[in-house]
Design a protein around this motif. Structure first.
Motif, short mmCIF file in Angstrom:
data_model
loop_
_atom_site.label_atom_id
_atom_site.label_comp_id
_atom_site.label_asym_id
_atom_site.label_seq_id
_atom_site.Cartn_x
_atom_site.Cartn_y
_atom_site.Cartn_z
N ALA A 18 0.84 -1.20 0.00
CA ALA A 18 0.00 0.00 0.00
C ALA A 18 0.88 1.25 0.00
O ALA A 18 0.52 2.28 0.55
N PHE A 19 2.04 1.12 -0.62
CA PHE A 19 3.02 2.20 -0.69
C PHE A 19 2.44 3.41 -1.41
O PHE A 19 1.87 3.30 -2.49
N GLY A 20 2.56 4.56 -0.79
CA GLY A 20 2.10 5.81 -1.41
C GLY A 20 3.24 6.81 -1.47
O GLY A 20 4.08 6.87 -0.56
N THR A 21 3.28 7.61 -2.53
CA THR A 21 4.37 8.57 -2.70
C THR A 21 3.97 9.66 -3.67
O THR A 21 3.22 9.39 -4.63
N PRO A 22 4.47 10.88 -3.48
CA PRO A 22 4.25 11.93 -4.48
C PRO A 22 5.18 11.78 -5.68
O PRO A 22 5.02 12.47 -6.69
N HIS A 23 6.17 10.90 -5.56
CA HIS A 23 7.13 10.66 -6.63
C HIS A 23 6.69 9.42 -7.41
O HIS A 23 7.01 8.28 -7.04
N ALA A 24 5.97 9.65 -8.51
CA ALA A 24 5.27 8.57 -9.20
C ALA A 24 6.18 7.44 -9.64
O ALA A 24 5.80 6.27 -9.58
N GLU A 25 7.41 7.78 -10.05
CA GLU A 25 8.30 6.75 -10.59
C GLU A 25 8.69 5.72 -9.53
O GLU A 25 9.11 4.61 -9.86
N GLN A 26 8.51 6.06 -8.26
CA GLN A 26 8.88 5.13 -7.19
C GLN A 26 7.94 3.92 -7.14
O GLN A 26 8.29 2.89 -6.57
N HIS A 27 6.76 4.04 -7.73
CA HIS A 27 5.87 2.87 -7.79
C HIS A 27 6.53 1.76 -8.59
O HIS A 27 6.39 0.58 -8.26
N VAL A 28 7.24 2.13 -9.64
CA VAL A 28 7.94 1.14 -10.45
C VAL A 28 9.17 0.61 -9.71
O VAL A 28 9.41 -0.60 -9.66
N THR A 29 9.94 1.52 -9.12
CA THR A 29 11.15 1.11 -8.38
C THR A 29 10.81 0.15 -7.25
O THR A 29 11.43 -0.91 -7.10
N VAL A 30 9.82 0.53 -6.46
CA VAL A 30 9.40 -0.31 -5.33
C VAL A 30 8.82 -1.62 -5.83
O VAL A 30 9.13 -2.70 -5.31
N GLY A 31 7.99 -1.55 -6.85
CA GLY A 31 7.38 -2.76 -7.38
C GLY A 31 8.40 -3.76 -7.87
O GLY A 31 8.29 -4.97 -7.60
N ARG A 32 9.43 -3.28 -8.57
CA ARG A 32 10.46 -4.19 -9.07
C ARG A 32 11.30 -4.76 -7.94
O ARG A 32 11.72 -5.93 -7.99
N HIS A 33 11.54 -3.96 -6.92
CA HIS A 33 12.30 -4.47 -5.77
C HIS A 33 11.52 -5.60 -5.08
O HIS A 33 12.11 -6.63 -4.72
N LEU A 34 10.22 -5.41 -4.91
CA LEU A 34 9.42 -6.44 -4.25
C LEU A 34 9.38 -7.72 -5.09
O LEU A 34 9.43 -8.83 -4.55
N ILE A 35 9.28 -7.57 -6.40
CA ILE A 35 9.32 -8.75 -7.27
C ILE A 35 10.63 -9.51 -7.06
O ILE A 35 10.64 -10.74 -6.92
N ASP A 36 11.72 -8.79 -7.01
CA ASP A 36 13.04 -9.42 -6.84
C ASP A 36 13.15 -10.19 -5.54
O ASP A 36 13.60 -11.34 -5.52
N ILE A 37 12.73 -9.56 -4.42
CA ILE A 37 12.93 -10.22 -3.13
C ILE A 37 11.92 -11.34 -2.90
O ILE A 37 12.20 -12.30 -2.18
N LEU A 38 10.75 -11.23 -3.52
CA LEU A 38 9.74 -12.26 -3.30
C LEU A 38 10.01 -13.54 -4.10
O LEU A 38 9.45 -14.58 -3.80
N LYS A 39 10.88 -13.46 -5.08
CA LYS A 39 11.24 -14.67 -5.82
C LYS A 39 11.91 -15.70 -4.91
O LYS A 39 11.90 -16.89 -5.20
N GLY A 40 12.49 -15.23 -3.81
CA GLY A 40 13.11 -16.14 -2.86
C GLY A 40 12.23 -16.44 -1.66
O GLY A 40 12.68 -17.09 -0.72
N ALA A 41 11.01 -15.94 -1.69
CA ALA A 41 10.07 -16.16 -0.58
C ALA A 41 8.81 -16.80 -1.12
O ALA A 41 7.74 -16.18 -1.19
N GLY A 42 8.92 -18.04 -1.51
CA GLY A 42 7.87 -18.72 -2.24
C GLY A 42 6.55 -18.86 -1.52
O GLY A 42 5.51 -19.06 -2.16
N ASN A 43 6.55 -18.77 -0.20
CA ASN A 43 5.31 -18.94 0.55
C ASN A 43 4.58 -17.63 0.77
O ASN A 43 3.50 -17.61 1.37
#
Length: 211
Positions: free
Chosen positions: A66-91
């Motif tokens: 539920a990340f919110g920010t006035p800096h729109a591009e951070q939605h992409v940055t945060v989203g890609r970071h979460l994708i990366d770390i969740l690949k190792g958290a299969g559950n």
């Protein structure tokens, strides 16, 4: 169920965390500033979202972004970071609080709301970047995710009716003909999805009544 909520002190995140707590789940607020967490029943993880690791999120059954920010591009940055770390958290499943701008307005699913002539310029950066987050999720592998779009009018002061209408990729309206969601009823839909895992690997949308 163990649920982590990124942005748990924001408008949507706080209601999602409260809804999950009220249903008896163990909820952790993932925030930049722990002093802003008002509910003493919440566990707290004080950390920048882009510094989260697989180990940080691997203990959750569900992670809500539920990340919110006035800096729109951070939605992409945060989203890609979460994708990366969740690949190792299969559950751990990811549920994203998305926007309405990436919903389609035609049956052929070719024209997005953000691309229509009357879409407000002020909201285009956020809508476009949230839309990119959705595309990144669709192109990802090795994670389980659900992207949840509210109505075009996402109302922080709207009522809690306890009901909502689920739809898919196309912009949908309520009984009054409006693309509308109250934060309260949207939070119910998010926690329902957390509990049921009914739409893994999909974008869904939530429309509610205004009264």
């Amino acid at each position: 169920m163990k649920i982590g909520v990124i942005g748990a002190t924001g408008k949507a995140g706080s209601l999602i965390a409260e809804e999950a707590l009220n249903r008896g789940h163990e909820v952790t607020a993932i925030v930049r500033d722990a002093s802003k967490v008002q509910n003493s029943k919440l566990n707290v993880m004080e950390k920048e979202v882009t510094e989260l690791t697989t180990e940080d999120v691997g203990g959750f059954d569900v992670l809500v972004n539920a990340f919110g920010t006035p800096h729109a591009e951070q939605h992409v940055t945060v989203g890609r970071h979460l994708i990366d770390i969740l690949k190792g958290a299969g559950n751990t499943r990811l549920i994203v609080v998305g926007g309405a701008g990436s919903l389609y307005v035609d049956d052929a699913l070719t024209t997005r709301l953000v691309d229509t002539p009357d879409f407000p310029d002020a909201y285009k950066p956020t809508a476009s970047n949230q839309g990119q987050n959705l595309q990144d999720l669709k192109q990802s592998s090795g994670i389980r995710w659900t992207f949840v779009s509210p109505g075009a009018f996402f109302d922080p002061s709207g009522p809690r009716t306890g009901t909502y209408t689920l739809a898919g990729e196309k912009l949908t309206v309520n009984s009054e003909g409006n693309s509308y969601s109250s934060y309260e009823d949207y939070a119910i839909a998010i926690v329902d999805e957390a509990e049921k895992a009914a739409h893994v690997g999909e974008r869904i949308s939530v429309v509610t009544e205004a009264k």
